[in-house]
Write a protein that holds these residues in place. Structure first.
Motif, short mmCIF file in Angstrom:
data_model
loop_
_atom_site.label_atom_id
_atom_site.label_comp_id
_atom_site.label_asym_id
_atom_site.label_seq_id
_atom_site.Cartn_x
_atom_site.Cartn_y
_atom_site.Cartn_z
N LEU A 1 0.81 -1.21 0.00
CA LEU A 1 0.00 0.00 0.00
C LEU A 1 0.85 1.26 0.00
O LEU A 1 1.82 1.37 0.73
CB LEU A 1 -0.89 0.02 1.25
N ALA A 2 0.44 2.25 -0.78
CA ALA A 2 1.09 3.56 -0.77
C ALA A 2 0.38 4.47 0.21
O ALA A 2 0.92 5.50 0.61
CB ALA A 2 1.08 4.17 -2.16
N THR A 3 -0.84 4.12 0.62
CA THR A 3 -1.59 4.86 1.64
C THR A 3 -1.97 3.89 2.74
O THR A 3 -2.59 2.86 2.47
CB THR A 3 -2.87 5.49 1.04
N ILE A 4 -1.60 4.23 3.97
CA ILE A 4 -1.91 3.39 5.12
C ILE A 4 -2.77 4.17 6.09
O ILE A 4 -2.43 5.30 6.46
CB ILE A 4 -0.62 2.91 5.82
N SER A 5 -3.90 3.59 6.49
CA SER A 5 -4.76 4.21 7.49
C SER A 5 -4.32 3.75 8.88
O SER A 5 -4.21 2.55 9.15
CB SER A 5 -6.22 3.80 7.27
N LEU A 6 -4.05 4.71 9.74
CA LEU A 6 -3.65 4.41 11.12
C LEU A 6 -4.86 4.27 12.04
O LEU A 6 -4.71 3.98 13.22
CB LEU A 6 -2.73 5.51 11.65
N GLY A 7 -6.05 4.52 11.51
CA GLY A 7 -7.26 4.44 12.32
C GLY A 7 -7.32 5.61 13.29
O GLY A 7 -6.87 6.71 13.00
N THR A 8 -7.87 5.38 14.48
CA THR A 8 -7.98 6.42 15.50
C THR A 8 -6.82 6.27 16.47
O THR A 8 -6.62 5.20 17.03
CB THR A 8 -9.32 6.29 16.26
N ILE A 9 -6.08 7.35 16.64
CA ILE A 9 -4.93 7.33 17.55
C ILE A 9 -5.05 8.47 18.55
O ILE A 9 -5.75 9.45 18.31
CB ILE A 9 -3.59 7.44 16.79
N GLU B 1 -7.41 9.50 12.25
CA GLU B 1 -8.05 10.50 13.10
C GLU B 1 -7.29 10.57 14.41
O GLU B 1 -6.96 9.54 15.01
CB GLU B 1 -9.51 10.14 13.37
N CYS B 2 -7.01 11.77 14.85
CA CYS B 2 -6.26 11.99 16.07
C CYS B 2 -7.18 12.62 17.12
O CYS B 2 -7.84 13.62 16.84
CB CYS B 2 -5.08 12.92 15.79
N LEU B 3 -7.23 12.01 18.29
CA LEU B 3 -8.08 12.51 19.37
C LEU B 3 -7.23 12.90 20.57
O LEU B 3 -6.22 12.26 20.86
CB LEU B 3 -9.07 11.43 19.82
N THR B 4 -7.67 13.94 21.27
CA THR B 4 -7.02 14.28 22.53
C THR B 4 -7.38 13.19 23.54
O THR B 4 -8.30 12.40 23.31
CB THR B 4 -7.50 15.64 23.07
N ASN B 5 -6.69 13.15 24.66
CA ASN B 5 -6.99 12.14 25.67
C ASN B 5 -8.42 12.26 26.16
O ASN B 5 -9.10 11.26 26.38
CB ASN B 5 -6.00 12.25 26.83
N GLU B 6 -8.92 13.49 26.31
CA GLU B 6 -10.30 13.71 26.76
C GLU B 6 -11.30 13.21 25.71
O GLU B 6 -12.28 12.56 26.05
CB GLU B 6 -10.54 15.19 27.06
N GLU B 7 -11.03 13.49 24.44
CA GLU B 7 -11.91 13.03 23.37
C GLU B 7 -11.94 11.50 23.31
O GLU B 7 -12.98 10.89 23.10
CB GLU B 7 -11.46 13.58 22.02
N MET B 8 -10.76 10.88 23.49
CA MET B 8 -10.68 9.41 23.48
C MET B 8 -11.46 8.84 24.65
O MET B 8 -12.22 7.88 24.49
CB MET B 8 -9.23 8.97 23.54
N LEU B 9 -11.32 9.45 25.82
CA LEU B 9 -12.05 9.01 27.01
C LEU B 9 -13.55 9.11 26.78
O LEU B 9 -14.30 8.18 27.10
CB LEU B 9 -11.63 9.86 28.22
N MET B 10 -14.00 10.22 26.19
CA MET B 10 -15.44 10.40 25.94
C MET B 10 -15.95 9.41 24.90
O MET B 10 -17.08 8.96 24.96
CB MET B 10 -15.74 11.83 25.50
N ARG B 11 -15.12 9.05 23.93
CA ARG B 11 -15.54 8.11 22.90
C ARG B 11 -15.64 6.68 23.47
O ARG B 11 -16.56 5.94 23.16
CB ARG B 11 -14.57 8.13 21.73
#
Length: 151
Positions: free
Chosen positions: A11-19, A104-114
């Motif tokens: 792959l030339a494009t790799i998705s890292l998902g949510t980090i 997609e990059c989330l802050t620690n608070e956003e990750m906690l809420m998700r």
């Protein structure tokens, strides 16, 4: 006949998902191969942002049939939301290969809420599937039990 060409193996494009933003540094390896009949000389590498770096042997030559590893590193510190970071490896006579990391990059608070969207109190959040009471001694009765799936 293919000459002076590099192609990406895989792959030339790799998705890292949510980090997570904090501690979410990601590294991915891309393999570039020379399918042609002539040597290919690598040039420099460029990235779309200072949060992304490329690591490979600049000005190396890749013999016909050989492969070279390029590592792309993304540091999400200070980033939020969806991202698309690119790296360009220049080679030969003004040719290039583009590599991309998305996610997609989330802050620690956003990750906690998700992960735990239900707020019970200032210091207690629950997920939508179950509530874990942790360890209990045999014969003890829980003071609180929550389950949306009837467990």
């Amino acid at each position: 006949m293919i000459t002076d060409t590099l192609i990406v193996v895989g792959l030339a494009t790799i998705s890292l998902g949510t980090i997570q933003q904090k501690g979410g540094v990601q590294e991915q390896h891309f393999l570039l191969t020379n399918p042609g009949s002539e040597m290919v000389t690598l040039g420099r590498g460029y990235t779309s942002c200072s949060c992304t770096t490329l690591n490979f042997q600049e000005y190396a030559t890749v013999a016909p049939g050989d492969t070279i590893n390029v590592t792309m590193r993304f540091d999400p510190q200070g980033k939020t939301g969806e991202f698309r970071e690119t790296g360009i490896v220049v080679y030969g006579n003004n040719k290039y290969v583009q590599l991309t990391l998305t996610g997609e990059c989330l802050t620690n608070e956003e990750m906690l809420m998700r992960v735990f969207p239900i707020r019970v109190g200032d210091n207690l959040r629950l997920d939508t599937d179950h509530f874990d009471l942790g360890e209990m001694r045999v014969g003890e009765t829980p003071l609180f039990c929550y389950s949306s799936k009837g467990r």
